[in-house]
Write a protein that holds these residues in place. Structure first.
Motif, PDB file in Angstrom:
ATOM      1  N   VAL A  84      58.240  24.152   3.765  1.00 32.86           N
ATOM      2  CA  VAL A  84      58.143  23.436   2.500  1.00 32.86           C
ATOM      3  C   VAL A  84      57.371  24.254   1.480  1.00 32.86           C
ATOM      4  N   ALA A  85      57.718  24.039   0.216  1.00 29.69           N
ATOM      5  CA  ALA A  85      57.007  24.652  -0.910  1.00 29.69           C
ATOM      6  C   ALA A  85      56.379  23.516  -1.704  1.00 29.69           C
ATOM      7  N   THR A  86      55.223  23.787  -2.282  1.00 30.39           N
ATOM      8  CA  THR A  86      54.486  22.717  -2.957  1.00 30.39           C
ATOM      9  C   THR A  86      54.369  22.988  -4.461  1.00 30.39           C
ATOM     10  N   ASN A  87      53.240  22.668  -5.024  1.00 31.78           N
ATOM     11  CA  ASN A  87      53.069  22.595  -6.471  1.00 31.78           C
ATOM     12  C   ASN A  87      53.586  23.793  -7.256  1.00 31.78           C
ATOM     13  N   THR A  88      53.256  24.997  -6.848  1.00 27.83           N
ATOM     14  CA  THR A  88      53.670  26.162  -7.636  1.00 27.83           C
ATOM     15  C   THR A  88      55.172  26.190  -7.820  1.00 27.83           C
ATOM     16  N   LEU A  89      55.908  25.974  -6.759  1.00 28.70           N
ATOM     17  CA  LEU A  89      57.367  26.023  -6.890  1.00 28.70           C
ATOM     18  C   LEU A  89      57.944  24.747  -7.498  1.00 28.70           C
ATOM     19  N   ARG A  90      57.105  23.717  -7.659  1.00 19.28           N
ATOM     20  CA  ARG A  90      57.543  22.540  -8.425  1.00 19.28           C
ATOM     21  C   ARG A  90      57.498  22.835  -9.915  1.00 19.28           C
ATOM     22  N   VAL A  91      56.616  23.756 -10.334  1.00 20.87           N
ATOM     23  CA  VAL A  91      56.400  23.957 -11.772  1.00 20.87           C
ATOM     24  C   VAL A  91      56.936  25.265 -12.351  1.00 20.87           C
ATOM     25  N   VAL A  92      57.130  26.292 -11.517  1.00 20.83           N
ATOM     26  CA  VAL A  92      57.551  27.577 -12.084  1.00 20.83           C
ATOM     27  C   VAL A  92      59.022  27.560 -12.503  1.00 20.83           C
ATOM     28  N   LYS A  93      59.306  28.291 -13.578  1.00 20.46           N
ATOM     29  CA  LYS A  93      60.662  28.352 -14.120  1.00 20.46           C
ATOM     30  C   LYS A  93      61.580  29.242 -13.288  1.00 20.46           C
ATOM     31  N   ASN A  94      61.021  30.208 -12.567  1.00 19.09           N
ATOM     32  CA  ASN A  94      61.844  31.129 -11.781  1.00 19.09           C
ATOM     33  C   ASN A  94      61.809  30.796 -10.285  1.00 19.09           C
ATOM     34  N   ALA A  95      61.636  29.519  -9.967  1.00 16.44           N
ATOM     35  CA  ALA A  95      61.562  29.096  -8.564  1.00 16.44           C
ATOM     36  C   ALA A  95      62.855  29.390  -7.817  1.00 16.44           C
ATOM     37  N   GLU A  96      63.989  29.135  -8.445  1.00 10.63           N
ATOM     38  CA  GLU A  96      65.269  29.296  -7.746  1.00 10.63           C
ATOM     39  C   GLU A  96      65.486  30.745  -7.297  1.00 10.63           C
ATOM     40  N   ALA A  97      65.214  31.696  -8.179  1.00 13.20           N
ATOM     41  CA  ALA A  97      65.382  33.112  -7.838  1.00 13.20           C
ATOM     42  C   ALA A  97      64.413  33.517  -6.730  1.00 13.20           C
ATOM     43  N   PHE A  98      63.169  33.054  -6.822  1.00 14.62           N
ATOM     44  CA  PHE A  98      62.193  33.374  -5.784  1.00 14.62           C
ATOM     45  C   PHE A  98      62.595  32.750  -4.447  1.00 14.62           C
ATOM     46  N   LEU A  99      63.029  31.490  -4.473  1.00 16.48           N
ATOM     47  CA  LEU A  99      63.391  30.800  -3.235  1.00 16.48           C
ATOM     48  C   LEU A  99      64.514  31.510  -2.485  1.00 16.48           C
ATOM     49  N   GLU A 100      65.448  32.074  -3.216  1.00 18.66           N
ATOM     50  CA  GLU A 100      66.550  32.796  -2.578  1.00 18.66           C
ATOM     51  C   GLU A 100      66.003  33.958  -1.733  1.00 18.66           C
ATOM     52  N   LYS A 101      65.092  34.739  -2.329  1.00 19.53           N
ATOM     53  CA  LYS A 101      64.480  35.871  -1.610  1.00 19.53           C
ATOM     54  C   LYS A 101      63.551  35.372  -0.492  1.00 19.53           C
ATOM     55  N   ALA A 102      62.840  34.295  -0.768  1.00 18.42           N
ATOM     56  CA  ALA A 102      61.891  33.750   0.201  1.00 18.42           C
ATOM     57  C   ALA A 102      62.609  33.243   1.453  1.00 18.42           C
ATOM     58  N   GLU A 103      63.708  32.538   1.265  1.00 14.38           N
ATOM     59  CA  GLU A 103      64.470  32.017   2.401  1.00 14.38           C
ATOM     60  C   GLU A 103      65.061  33.156   3.224  1.00 14.38           C
ATOM     61  N   ALA A 104      65.500  34.211   2.559  1.00 10.54           N
ATOM     62  CA  ALA A 104      66.031  35.378   3.277  1.00 10.54           C
ATOM     63  C   ALA A 104      64.930  36.023   4.115  1.00 10.54           C
ATOM     64  N   ALA A 105      63.728  36.125   3.563  1.00  7.16           N
ATOM     65  CA  ALA A 105      62.606  36.725   4.289  1.00  7.16           C
ATOM     66  C   ALA A 105      62.182  35.864   5.474  1.00  7.16           C
ATOM     67  N   LEU A 106      62.181  34.566   5.288  1.00  8.84           N
ATOM     68  CA  LEU A 106      61.742  33.649   6.341  1.00  8.84           C
ATOM     69  C   LEU A 106      62.821  33.430   7.396  1.00  8.84           C
ATOM     70  N   GLY A 107      64.070  33.387   6.948  1.00 12.44           N
ATOM     71  CA  GLY A 107      65.159  33.120   7.875  1.00 12.44           C
ATOM     72  C   GLY A 107      65.450  31.646   8.057  1.00 12.44           C
ATOM     73  N   PHE A 108      64.856  30.818   7.211  1.00 12.36           N
ATOM     74  CA  PHE A 108      65.045  29.365   7.252  1.00 12.36           C
ATOM     75  C   PHE A 108      65.060  28.827   5.830  1.00 12.36           C
ATOM     76  N   PRO A 109      65.698  27.684   5.611  1.00 11.57           N
ATOM     77  CA  PRO A 109      65.659  27.086   4.276  1.00 11.57           C
ATOM     78  C   PRO A 109      64.241  26.621   3.932  1.00 11.57           C
ATOM     79  N   ILE A 110      63.927  26.636   2.647  1.00 13.05           N
ATOM     80  CA  ILE A 110      62.626  26.175   2.164  1.00 13.05           C
ATOM     81  C   ILE A 110      62.876  25.013   1.216  1.00 13.05           C
ATOM     82  N   GLU A 111      62.232  23.908   1.502  1.00 12.75           N
ATOM     83  CA  GLU A 111      62.400  22.679   0.727  1.00 12.75           C
ATOM     84  C   GLU A 111      61.228  22.520  -0.241  1.00 12.75           C
ATOM     85  N   VAL A 112      61.518  22.366  -1.527  1.00 12.00           N
ATOM     86  CA  VAL A 112      60.464  22.089  -2.505  1.00 12.00           C
ATOM     87  C   VAL A 112      60.218  20.584  -2.447  1.00 12.00           C
TER      88      VAL A 112
END
Length: 192
Positions: free
Chosen positions: A39-67
């Motif tokens: 899960v992702a919390t406050n920062t990814l609730r408010v940042v404008k570039n969350a979607e682009a970051f989440l794509e890279k983050a999920e690839a690095a983790l190997g699992f989906p990340i839920e805001v």
């Protein structure tokens, strides 16, 4: 940290996050998809570039990340803390000061009774009120008044619900305890 004035996560902060998630990903390789919830919390609730970051983050983790929403964050925090309580039969107030938000939860045993998440955190307040890292009387008073305004929205309901014991969780609470104990202001923990 790494949140720009226009509400974007800067490149250095993104890289630190990707590096950390890669290390977690190494440990989680081979786990069933249903066995991991990221899960992702406050920062990814408010940042404008969350979607682009989440794509890279999920690839690095190997699992989906839920805001997740603030109240879900509060619920999960309480469940984590509830399993460590010395006396789970008493009613507990758990306060978790994060970087961008602070969660307040009243619960008993493993059951949360009242949950709130307010947009006040140690990093967001530091950047807003002490941008140069200097704490002066005026800035401190402004930060205190801003916190009081935020808290005013939940004070009545939380007092009405009541609690027997207050518990601080998170790195911020631990840092405060360390400062108090190392400077001789407290022998053990944070007291009233």
């Amino acid at each position: 940290a790494g949140l720009t004035p226009d509400k974007r996560l800067d490149v250095a902060a993104q890289q630190r996050g990707i590096d950390a998630l890669s290390r977690f990903g190494e440990r989680l390789r081979g786990f069933d998809q249903g066995a991991v919830r990221a899960v992702a919390t406050n920062t990814l609730r408010v940042v404008k570039n969350a979607e682009a970051f989440l794509e890279k983050a999920e690839a690095a983790l190997g699992f989906p990340i839920e805001v997740i929403a603030g109240r879900e964050e509060a619920r999960l925090i309480y469940l984590g803390v509830a399993h460590t309580l010395a006396n789970p039969k008493t009613r507990q107030l758990v306060v978790d000061i994060g970087g961008g938000s602070t969660e307040f939860i009243i619960g008993q045993s493993v059951d949360p009774i009242r949950l709130e998440s307010l947009y006040m955190g140690c990093v967001s307040f530091s950047l807003r009120f002490f941008p140069d890292g200097r704490v002066d009387k005026r800035s401190f008073k402004e930060a205190e008044l801003a916190a009081r305004r935020e808290l005013q929205t939940i004070v009545h309901a939380f007092r009405e619900t009541g609690w027997d014991e207050a518990i601080g969780s998170s790195g911020t609470a631990k840092a405060i305890v360390d400062l108090l104990e190392l400077n001789g202001f407290s022998d053990h923990g944070l007291t009233r």
